[in-house]
Design a protein around this motif. Sequence first.
Motif, PDB file in Angstrom:
ATOM      1  N   THR A  10     -13.074  -0.421   1.616  1.00 34.78           N
ATOM      2  CA  THR A  10     -12.571  -1.795   1.547  1.00 34.78           C
ATOM      3  C   THR A  10     -12.820  -2.401   0.168  1.00 34.78           C
ATOM      4  O   THR A  10     -12.056  -3.265  -0.263  1.00 34.78           O
TER       5      THR A  10
ATOM      6  N   GLN B  28       0.824  -1.211   0.000  1.00 36.94           N
ATOM      7  CA  GLN B  28       0.000   0.000   0.000  1.00 36.94           C
ATOM      8  C   GLN B  28       0.858   1.262   0.000  1.00 36.94           C
ATOM      9  O   GLN B  28       0.351   2.358  -0.243  1.00 36.94           O
TER      10      GLN B  28
ATOM     11  N   THR C  61      -9.942   3.060   6.290  1.00 35.08           N
ATOM     12  CA  THR C  61     -10.033   1.907   5.387  1.00 35.08           C
ATOM     13  C   THR C  61      -8.863   0.958   5.586  1.00 35.08           C
ATOM     14  O   THR C  61      -9.051  -0.261   5.678  1.00 35.08           O
TER      15      THR C  61
ATOM     16  N   CYS D 166      -9.086  -3.599  -0.096  1.00 34.73           N
ATOM     17  CA  CYS D 166      -9.014  -5.040   0.215  1.00 34.73           C
ATOM     18  C   CYS D 166     -10.341  -5.671  -0.212  1.00 34.73           C
ATOM     19  O   CYS D 166     -11.161  -6.079   0.609  1.00 34.73           O
TER      20      CYS D 166
ATOM     21  N   SER E 104      -9.086  -7.163   9.091  1.00 40.09           N
ATOM     22  CA  SER E 104      -9.427  -8.367   8.326  1.00 40.09           C
ATOM     23  C   SER E 104      -8.266  -9.354   8.320  1.00 40.09           C
ATOM     24  O   SER E 104      -8.444 -10.543   8.587  1.00 40.09           O
TER      25      SER E 104
ATOM     26  N   CYS F 156      -8.858  -3.038   6.726  1.00 43.10           N
ATOM     27  CA  CYS F 156      -8.162  -4.111   6.005  1.00 43.10           C
ATOM     28  C   CYS F 156      -7.186  -4.829   6.932  1.00 43.10           C
ATOM     29  O   CYS F 156      -7.068  -6.067   6.887  1.00 43.10           O
TER      30      CYS F 156
ATOM     31  N   ASP G 196     -12.270  -8.761   1.193  1.00 42.54           N
ATOM     32  CA  ASP G 196     -12.872  -8.650   2.522  1.00 42.54           C
ATOM     33  C   ASP G 196     -14.115  -7.758   2.545  1.00 42.54           C
ATOM     34  O   ASP G 196     -14.857  -7.746   3.518  1.00 42.54           O
TER      35      ASP G 196
ATOM     36  N   TRP H 190     -17.389  -6.988   5.399  1.00 48.30           N
ATOM     37  CA  TRP H 190     -17.559  -5.681   6.040  1.00 48.30           C
ATOM     38  C   TRP H 190     -18.926  -5.090   5.700  1.00 48.30           C
ATOM     39  O   TRP H 190     -19.598  -4.517   6.569  1.00 48.30           O
TER      40      TRP H 190
ATOM     41  N   HIS I 111      -9.209 -12.974   7.950  1.00 48.03           N
ATOM     42  CA  HIS I 111     -10.204 -12.631   6.923  1.00 48.03           C
ATOM     43  C   HIS I 111     -11.597 -13.134   7.309  1.00 48.03           C
ATOM     44  O   HIS I 111     -12.394 -13.498   6.451  1.00 48.03           O
TER      45      HIS I 111
END
Length: 191
Positions: free
Chosen positions: A171, A74, A120, A175, A127, A124, A178, A182, A132
């Motif tokens: 998300t 990221q 955010t 990600c 998660s 992630c 996931d 969410w 997850h």
Amino acid sequence: MTSAPPRPARAAGLLVLVAAATFSIAGCTPAQPTPEPSSTGESAPEETTPAPQETATGPAGDALAERDAFFAAQGQPSDGSLPTPQTPEQQEFLDQQRAYVETQGGTWDEFYDGVALAVTLDACETSILNGHEIDVDTARLHIDSSPLIAEIAGGDADATQGLASIMVFGTAFVCPADAPQWEAAYTALYG
């Protein structure tokens, strides 16, 4: 040299923004409890680093390695400052969020980019650290224990929901595997 407006003024503006930005869908790692002194008056033992078997191998080690790889991919700072968009997915998320807020009559700037991206990325991370597996209880704990959400929302339930909505919307970009969990948890929490 000019400085950014004081955080309370910025936070108050964000409260209006997040209330307008609530979508009908939705680090920080949950705070660790501070050891309390024992009833005998002795001090609680000082926290030490985890034993190697807790982090070097097994599910915990795998999750920590995955989290580290995620944050490296990221391209985000590790100094605690608000993140800035570094990937096309992050930029697309922020572009869509900004456009939505502006169509609702709100204003958006780099501070809001940082807040939206930070909540955010925190989701992630949660998660990843939870294998997850995100359910209503995990989502509630994450939202209720997020220092960033607490600071920005200031206890306002609508602002908390708005930030959670932005977080969940994000998300889907940052990600995406996931995001469905969410979204389901957000819907269960907020209807």
